[in-house]
Design a protein around this motif. Sequence first.
Motif, PDB file in Angstrom:
ATOM      1  N   SER A  77       0.839  -1.201   0.000  1.00 47.31           N
ATOM      2  CA  SER A  77       0.000   0.000   0.000  1.00 47.31           C
ATOM      3  C   SER A  77       0.872   1.248   0.000  1.00 47.31           C
TER       4      SER A  77
ATOM      5  N   TYR B 141      -5.255   5.604  -0.683  1.00 49.75           N
ATOM      6  CA  TYR B 141      -4.148   4.662  -0.865  1.00 49.75           C
ATOM      7  C   TYR B 141      -4.209   4.033  -2.248  1.00 49.75           C
TER       8      TYR B 141
ATOM      9  N   ALA C  24      -2.907   0.444  -3.786  1.00 50.61           N
ATOM     10  CA  ALA C  24      -2.412  -0.843  -3.296  1.00 50.61           C
ATOM     11  C   ALA C  24      -2.454  -1.883  -4.405  1.00 50.61           C
TER      12      ALA C  24
END
Length: 310
Positions: free
Chosen positions: A154, A270, A272
């Motif tokens: 992440s 984020y 990821a």
Amino acid sequence: MDQLLAIRVFTRVVEAGSFTKAAAALQLPKATVTKLVQGLEARLRVQLLERTTRRVTVTADGAAYYEQTGRLLGELEDIEATLSSAHKSPRGKLRVDLSSITASLLIVPALPRFYALYPDIELELDASDHVADTIADNIDCVIRGTAYDVAHVSRKLGALRWVTCASPGYLARHGAPQHPRDLDGDHLIVAYVPPRTGRPMVLHFERGDETLAIKGRRRLAINDSNPHLAAGVAGLGVLQILECMAHRHLERGELVPVLTDWQRPPHPLYLAYPQNRHLSTKLRVFVDWVEALFATDLGRFSDTSFKTCP
């Protein structure tokens, strides 16, 4: 038996958790997928997968084989990319899971710039408020507001500001709330229900050292961001929403900020991708492009105290 094809098929079965899903993703008959995995097991003389009528699970030997062959396939892709000069012009398909807000406000408007740089990359955007399973759905990367587990790499892109607001029509009928607790009393809120939890989102407020969590009095709850915003513009209640999503309505006066001396903690964003998914050239350039895009295009909606990190 084509051993390399068998390895690719086995990898896809593991990621999809199903022979049927793997066959569909690979566009191969299910019988062919089954035969290739069985041939691979016979060649290795070990059982890689446990089959039942309801699911496919990986054995201990299968998990070890999957991890090692995953690295091998990644290295092979890099070798092929180098020989074909694809490192200069990355190519291939990328599947990206992201919210409809991120897609419509950040990614899609900037895609002309992306394709000017990488014309041979084909993007497949799964844009909704429903979070996909990266492995089962064969997702290359996700852009979401929560960090993924340790099975994923992440990267924090930043954090977005919230705004609490209501339409002028609503404020004319009900007045402006003077304190967050007013939202539990005479006021109405438009509740957002994240599909991941199925429970209405609590409104959070901070002022100095004081923090409040308000459920609010609601008669409407919506599980998608776009109609949630539309309900606020229609005057159905007070809503707490990301500033980047509401900014055009705020600029036009269709929404008016309220409780401005109270703030909700910023919303992190984020990027990821699965830990065992090889970071291919095409994925690497997309990740770098998204990080730069967030800094430039959404910087004015970001909390500057939030530090990005790899």
